[in-house]
Motif scaffolding. Sequence first.
Motif, mmCIF file in Angstrom:
data_model
loop_
_atom_site.group_PDB
_atom_site.id
_atom_site.type_symbol
_atom_site.label_atom_id
_atom_site.label_comp_id
_atom_site.label_asym_id
_atom_site.label_seq_id
_atom_site.Cartn_x
_atom_site.Cartn_y
_atom_site.Cartn_z
ATOM 1 N N TRP C 87 0.832 -1.166 0.069
ATOM 2 C CA TRP C 87 -0.010 0.032 0.048
ATOM 3 C C TRP C 87 0.889 1.279 -0.036
ATOM 4 O O TRP C 87 0.444 2.292 0.381
ATOM 5 C CB TRP C 87 -0.806 0.113 1.383
ATOM 6 C CG TRP C 87 -1.623 -1.259 1.710
ATOM 7 C CD1 TRP C 87 -1.529 -1.892 2.633
ATOM 8 C CD2 TRP C 87 -2.398 -2.134 0.670
ATOM 9 N NE1 TRP C 87 -2.464 -3.252 2.665
ATOM 10 C CE2 TRP C 87 -2.770 -3.034 1.488
ATOM 11 C CE3 TRP C 87 -2.882 -1.898 -0.626
ATOM 12 C CZ2 TRP C 87 -3.651 -4.310 0.978
ATOM 13 C CZ3 TRP C 87 -3.681 -2.907 -1.188
ATOM 14 C CH2 TRP C 87 -3.943 -3.904 -0.459
ATOM 15 N N HIS C 88 2.112 1.066 -0.434
ATOM 16 C CA HIS C 88 3.053 2.191 -0.371
ATOM 17 C C HIS C 88 2.607 3.484 -0.743
ATOM 18 O O HIS C 88 2.649 4.536 -0.492
ATOM 19 C CB HIS C 88 4.122 1.837 -1.160
ATOM 20 C CG HIS C 88 5.598 2.729 -1.102
ATOM 21 N ND1 HIS C 88 5.967 2.845 0.064
ATOM 22 C CD2 HIS C 88 6.193 3.396 -1.712
ATOM 23 C CE1 HIS C 88 7.124 3.629 -0.147
ATOM 24 N NE2 HIS C 88 7.210 3.908 -1.311
ATOM 25 N N ARG C 89 2.063 3.290 -2.012
ATOM 26 C CA ARG C 89 1.442 4.514 -2.811
ATOM 27 C C ARG C 89 -0.100 4.510 -2.855
ATOM 28 O O ARG C 89 -0.642 5.325 -3.560
ATOM 29 C CB ARG C 89 1.755 4.590 -4.340
ATOM 30 C CG ARG C 89 3.541 4.725 -4.243
ATOM 31 C CD ARG C 89 3.969 5.041 -6.005
ATOM 32 N NE ARG C 89 3.808 3.882 -6.755
ATOM 33 C CZ ARG C 89 3.535 3.946 -7.964
ATOM 34 N NH1 ARG C 89 3.681 5.065 -8.760
ATOM 35 N NH2 ARG C 89 3.818 2.695 -8.512
ATOM 36 N N GLU C 128 -3.946 5.108 3.802
ATOM 37 C CA GLU C 128 -2.699 5.417 2.971
ATOM 38 C C GLU C 128 -3.194 6.250 1.640
ATOM 39 O O GLU C 128 -2.648 6.420 0.578
ATOM 40 C CB GLU C 128 -1.957 4.080 2.300
ATOM 41 C CG GLU C 128 -1.262 3.389 3.467
ATOM 42 C CD GLU C 128 -0.107 3.970 3.914
ATOM 43 O OE1 GLU C 128 0.360 5.033 3.561
ATOM 44 O OE2 GLU C 128 0.494 3.434 4.914
ATOM 45 N N GLY C 130 -4.655 9.158 0.161
ATOM 46 C CA GLY C 130 -4.243 10.565 0.559
ATOM 47 C C GLY C 130 -3.070 11.064 -0.369
ATOM 48 O O GLY C 130 -2.655 10.289 -1.466
ATOM 49 N N ARG C 172 -0.517 9.264 6.296
ATOM 50 C CA ARG C 172 -0.277 10.333 5.335
ATOM 51 C C ARG C 172 -0.391 11.569 5.805
ATOM 52 O O ARG C 172 -1.045 11.745 6.953
ATOM 53 C CB ARG C 172 -1.590 10.130 4.203
ATOM 54 C CG ARG C 172 -1.412 8.879 3.297
ATOM 55 C CD ARG C 172 -0.134 9.390 2.021
ATOM 56 N NE ARG C 172 -0.279 8.472 0.861
ATOM 57 C CZ ARG C 172 0.724 8.669 0.007
ATOM 58 N NH1 ARG C 172 1.725 9.461 0.184
ATOM 59 N NH2 ARG C 172 0.608 7.705 -0.832
#
Lengths: 324, 324, 324, 324
Positions: C87-89, C128, C130, C172
């Motif tokens: 879910w990094h990005r 994540e 946002g 975020r």
Amino acid sequence: MSNHNQNFSAGLWIFAQSVEKFGSYTRTLSVREQIQAAAQVPGLKGLELIAPTHVSLENVQEVKGWLDDAGLQTVAVNPLVWTAAIWHRGALTSPDPKVRREAVDTAKRAIDIGHVLGSTKMDLWPGEDGFDYQFQADYSKLWQWTAEGVREIAEYDPETRVGIEYKTHEPRMYQLVSNAAKAALLGAELGLPNVGGYLDFGHALLTRENPAEAAALLARHNRLVGVHVNDNYGIGDDDLMVGSIHIWTMLEFLMTLEQVGYNDWITLDIVPRKENAVEACKRSIEALQILQRMMDRIDRPALAQAQSEMDAVAVRRILQQVLG
Amino acid sequence: MSNHNQNFSAGLWIFAQSVEKFGSYTRTLSVREQIQAAAQVPGLKGLELIAPTHVSLENVQEVKGWLDDAGLQTVAVNPLVWTAAIWHRGALTSPDPKVRREAVDTAKRAIDIGHVLGSTKMDLWPGEDGFDYQFQADYSKLWQWTAEGVREIAEYDPETRVGIEYKTHEPRMYQLVSNAAKAALLGAELGLPNVGGYLDFGHALLTRENPAEAAALLARHNRLVGVHVNDNYGIGDDDLMVGSIHIWTMLEFLMTLEQVGYNDWITLDIVPRKENAVEACKRSIEALQILQRMMDRIDRPALAQAQSEMDAVAVRRILQQVLG
Amino acid sequence: MSNHNQNFSAGLWIFAQSVEKFGSYTRTLSVREQIQAAAQVPGLKGLELIAPTHVSLENVQEVKGWLDDAGLQTVAVNPLVWTAAIWHRGALTSPDPKVRREAVDTAKRAIDIGHVLGSTKMDLWPGEDGFDYQFQADYSKLWQWTAEGVREIAEYDPETRVGIEYKTHEPRMYQLVSNAAKAALLGAELGLPNVGGYLDFGHALLTRENPAEAAALLARHNRLVGVHVNDNYGIGDDDLMVGSIHIWTMLEFLMTLEQVGYNDWITLDIVPRKENAVEACKRSIEALQILQRMMDRIDRPALAQAQSEMDAVAVRRILQQVLG
Amino acid sequence: MSNHNQNFSAGLWIFAQSVEKFGSYTRTLSVREQIQAAAQVPGLKGLELIAPTHVSLENVQEVKGWLDDAGLQTVAVNPLVWTAAIWHRGALTSPDPKVRREAVDTAKRAIDIGHVLGSTKMDLWPGEDGFDYQFQADYSKLWQWTAEGVREIAEYDPETRVGIEYKTHEPRMYQLVSNAAKAALLGAELGLPNVGGYLDFGHALLTRENPAEAAALLARHNRLVGVHVNDNYGIGDDDLMVGSIHIWTMLEFLMTLEQVGYNDWITLDIVPRKENAVEACKRSIEALQILQRMMDRIDRPALAQAQSEMDAVAVRRILQQVLG
């Protein structure tokens, strides 16, 4: 050629993880690899190290070699007095005297390491010294223990300047030394000229200080030890790339540093959560250089005149000319 | 009978308008009527006055008579150095030396008036001394002028304690003396024992201080001059009725005042925008008395034990016993 | 016997670490041990679980057995769409369609697991989804992908109510669905009755909502899916023990939940960083029970009358009678 | 020649006082003088007026003449539903039905006036509709009355677009319609296409919205009615000159307005407390024009590419090229 007397440095901790573009944290780099990563950032001349995370009395010669190979100077050696299990209830202010002793000793060792590495500056971040809940702490005791600990550290080597990195919160809900004036007041109370504040641009924003004003305050009391730069939205310690939000605030901060005669290191303290650390540092130094050039374009006599009259309209006109 | 050594007072400015229930501001009361209104609040023993708004060297004997008739003591006489046209660009820090002179003289007159009224305390609120825009001010000059002005005021009468009412913002975007440590540091710099901080509970919240901790800091440096109480949501200087939001925070604050030996006035500084002022003060004093009774029910040895261990769970249990 | 229709539950994640009194995190407990720890909290009747952290389609029967043994019901099964590398990005809003697919599928599996455990409620926290930097995101796309993902999840099972746990920031810098109205608006846009908001008391404070008002807003639109309780200082998501700061705010929140007919679970979401988790939950439930008793003592007709006139002075008098 | 489709306007209220350089408020200007002052600002093409403060059905022809003489268009006519004594306990949400009636009628008259002046837009600021104290209001009723009032106003003339100027607080401690999503949700609930949000840049910052994201949200729902620009430090509604703090934030906001097709007025809403109003407006429009030129220099394909990957490092490089 720049007519600015400050050099740019970085906290070595920035480079701890090897984040590829759009990748996730793959592994933690070794200290040597971190130093090599830092060396890839054009314009970066120095590093702040944490002891014992990055360097100890045991491996200091080895680390010195790596730094020399990378062409990087040591800006400061900072004692690790946060996060680790032992500092659970505080470091300088732990209720356990053995823990307080260990905190002071950790800082003394950082001073010894600094001597080997050629640094006489310490960023002392008492991140666990504070409280989470109201009624939880005896504030007088917290101050007393902080004063005792900092005195012993500072008297251990009068040549080493000890800057308290003040901060409002995080990880504690309230850190005891939470603003520039508290750091300066502690120095005044101790009567030690080598105790002062380590001014983190983002922390200043969190405590509703205008960073330039905080720098001027510390300088007025001869207690501006060091400087961290980054950016945030004013709510949390985001440690974003320099210049990403507060262009004018940073410009005023850099100009004030020059005006008060701070001819010393400016250290990046950013946290590239999802970015490649080297690239994030490049953009941050690029931003600082752009701001230095903006600084050179400012009509200084006009600005001084406007300030002498508190003339905000004139100030805005002068600044906007620089943006063109 | 209460075993608490503090007396409750109020700022006379609270009573300026005669707001009926659900009515709007009908007219501004005369000073005499304001004092009579204050006298209707049970438990209120004293008043802070503003000079020359409420009292001047010309009418001080007359005002003294009104106060005597009302059975109200004078807590402090505070110089008006905000809002009025002359303080447009600052009072103690105006670029105009004539304005700075007038600010100091206004404060000296307040001291003289205090002597007649039997008060030796001043709440000095430099609400216009700061800046609105970055780059607008030379911060070193602001501090220099503040130091010079406060020195002259404080040296005019060493018996009168001068407390800087620190605040982050409003009406200025940034007030120079914005937190407790700055007030204490100013006192230390001047080397004058009668300079310190006037701690407004709501202002402490605005600058991310825990009010009890701010009180302990000022007391540690013997610079806790006076205290204002009210409440807010942490964003603006709402000056709500005492106890309306931060019950625990206020309880800890009151307990800390006792612990540091502040046996002095606790002054209401609320702004009843849409409420009857007398009724809003009644509710505020009622809240303070409830909190004093809660204080009496706290298991002090258990709390001291919990604090000595930084034991937040035990703290919560002890406090919740008081709520029943 | 209580006349309150709500039951208390907790997020299982609270119990992840075995912190002894004043000890540090020694080891991470197994899921079974965590459930057993939760069972030690008197008054705790249910748990929220995270899938797959706590439970997966593979081990759901086993987990069900542990829950049955502990006498704890399943309140909600929440899909893990944060922190993990994938879910990094972003999760629902990742630029990578494969990641968006996996986010939706993770949520669908949580629904399936919920059916086995007897729960038809989901707390969907798009932590994540946002952005960190301005200019970094195409906001229209973020909304489009959020709408598409939530639609697919909610349509997968119309019986399961999906509550977006809105939050301003962290991890975020900006979470897209950051307040109650955005969650309700998303539900309205989708035209799906089983989409709404999961109201975390502390998150409401962070976005400058008054929690009771946020509950009333969601209830007005039939979109109040679930509730988390905790406390904070208004700056960060501190997840402190319930009742430690905002007594009145929480009391009003609990009363409003009853008034709008929320007869459902109230889930603790605290983070006992330095405290024993079971003890911190005990204190939190104790606080909730004290507040329920205070609620019972309030003069309701008088309060309704005061509210009908917006009479703040009367409100304070009525509330302070309860503190006695 | 500019390729930007927006025109700059201002709130007439900015010009109410004749502040000379470093002078204080000498007198309140007449409406005609205020319009003439506005006409001195190069680049200013339109005005927002308040009814009945600036214009009423009685004097609308006269005011129209002054506007025509000054070459200024009418952007919006905004009903005065704050501050005045009658709105003491709320306007649209006053407990007194006669007051609610008067609030709606005031807005209808503003629509009628707008027709004469050639404007079909209204900034409706329900600044008194909210609450100061917890427990003081029945939130469901506040929403019900707000919905009823806005419905009647919007249905009075479907051609006039009604934008709720949302705000977190001030003068009330809590304004009911406090963020963009609440305004959009209200429009959706009413099912009226001419109800939406009036987005004030500074208000967005106060509610922890990123202004560009708020604009995109309102546009997504076809409910972006109008726009106010200014700046602040994120704490209070400072209404500083445009561009004085948040350069990037404003740049992203302006670019987003173009991207969502907002080809409409951009209205200055600044409060020059200590500055000459005409000069402060000049500096603000200068800032907007500088930002438009920066916009023109941005490498749009590269930025779109960076956004499609959520690449913050690339974003910073692209933006910093513009500063050069």
